[in-house]
Scaffold this active site. Structure first.
Site: not given
Length: 275
Positions: A55, A126, A193
């Site tokens: 995205d 996520e 991340e």
């Protein structure tokens, strides 16, 4: 009736099973983003293991400040373009913000649309425990799911910053717990991340599925970067973890400048370039 690739096929597609075997034997997994046919073809032919239709297209392709504005239809469009280009890589697609957080039914519906309409091989979501039910429902429908923990860009307005996550003990413990939950729920891999390297290494050692790091040190089972960042096409994004492997922005700028000069000087096209 099912149709299978011929056994004599020269190109062997990457699968979730192969990615798991790579972790088992200690072979690092290489993953990059791609959003269109031409770039995906180059990346695939170079031998990348996984292509993420991220995205992040919202940023690098559409110019938005965050990943939030991109829609499910737009993600399917980008994913379809990428899938048509590849012959080897495993293609994962981000389910965009607002297309899975509501409930597990919506998450499943979005995943099925991505798989059927783009031809991709799996989806990425996520979050941890809060999306457990959605992950389980998607996996039970036969769709491979990649998790994403640490800095989750779709939650940027909640975080308020892109700084490193899980530096404090409580958040680090939650991240490890979430990683185990995602594994138990059926995820085949997890992106970590912008988390401390020691934590990412610990998570990678405590779960059996592969971890893919971005700003998470070298202790993960693989690494991912945004293609436009590592190629030097984007210039205003320079986090500590980013290594630029080329300076395409300047190369492309010079090429365009030469084209303009040749056109205005009537040097292009010349006789050899005319019919």
């Amino acid at each position: 009736m099912s149709v299978h690739p011929s056994e004599g096929s020269k190109v062997k597609r990457v699968t979730t099973h192969q990615l798991q075997m790579m972790k088992t034997r200690g072979e690092k997994i290489a993953m990059l983003t791609a959003y269109d046919y031409s770039m995906a073809r180059i990346v695939d032919e170079a031998g990348i293991d996984v292509i993420l239709v991220g995205d992040s297209a919202s940023n690098v392709m559409a110019g938005h400040e965050t990943t939030l504005p991109i829609t499910l239809d737009q993600m399917i469009y980008h994913a379809s373009s990428v899938v048509r280009a590849i012959s080897r890589a495993f293609v994962i697609v981000d389910i965009p913000f607002g297309s899975y957080q509501g409930n597990s039914s919506e998450a499943l519906k979005s995943s099925i649309r991505i798989m059927k309409e783009s031809g991709a091989h799996g989806v990425k979501v996520e979050g941890g425990e809060e999306i457990q039910q959605s992950v389980e429902r998607i996996v039970n429908a036969g769709v491979p799911v990649m998790g994403h923990l640490g800095l989750t860009p779709q939650s940027i307005y909640q975080f308020g910053t892109y700084t490193v996550r899980a530096k404090e003990k409580a958040e680090a413990e939650k991240l490890l717990r979430d990683a185990k939950i995602l594994e138990e729920s059926g995820c085949f891999a997890i992106v970590l991340e912008k988390v401390p390297a020691d934590l990412a290494k610990e998570v990678s050692s405590q779960i059996n599925i592969p971890t893919i790091g971005i700003g998470a040190g070298g202790g993960t089972d693989g690494q991912v970067l945004v293609l436009h960042d590592m190629l030097g096409i984007t210039k205003d994004f320079q986090p500590r973890f980013l290594r630029r492997y080329a300076d395409l922005a300047n190369i492309m700028n010079d090429a365009v400048g030469h084209f303009i000069k040749d056109v205005k000087s009537n040097d292009f096209p010349n006789e050899d370039e005319s019919y």
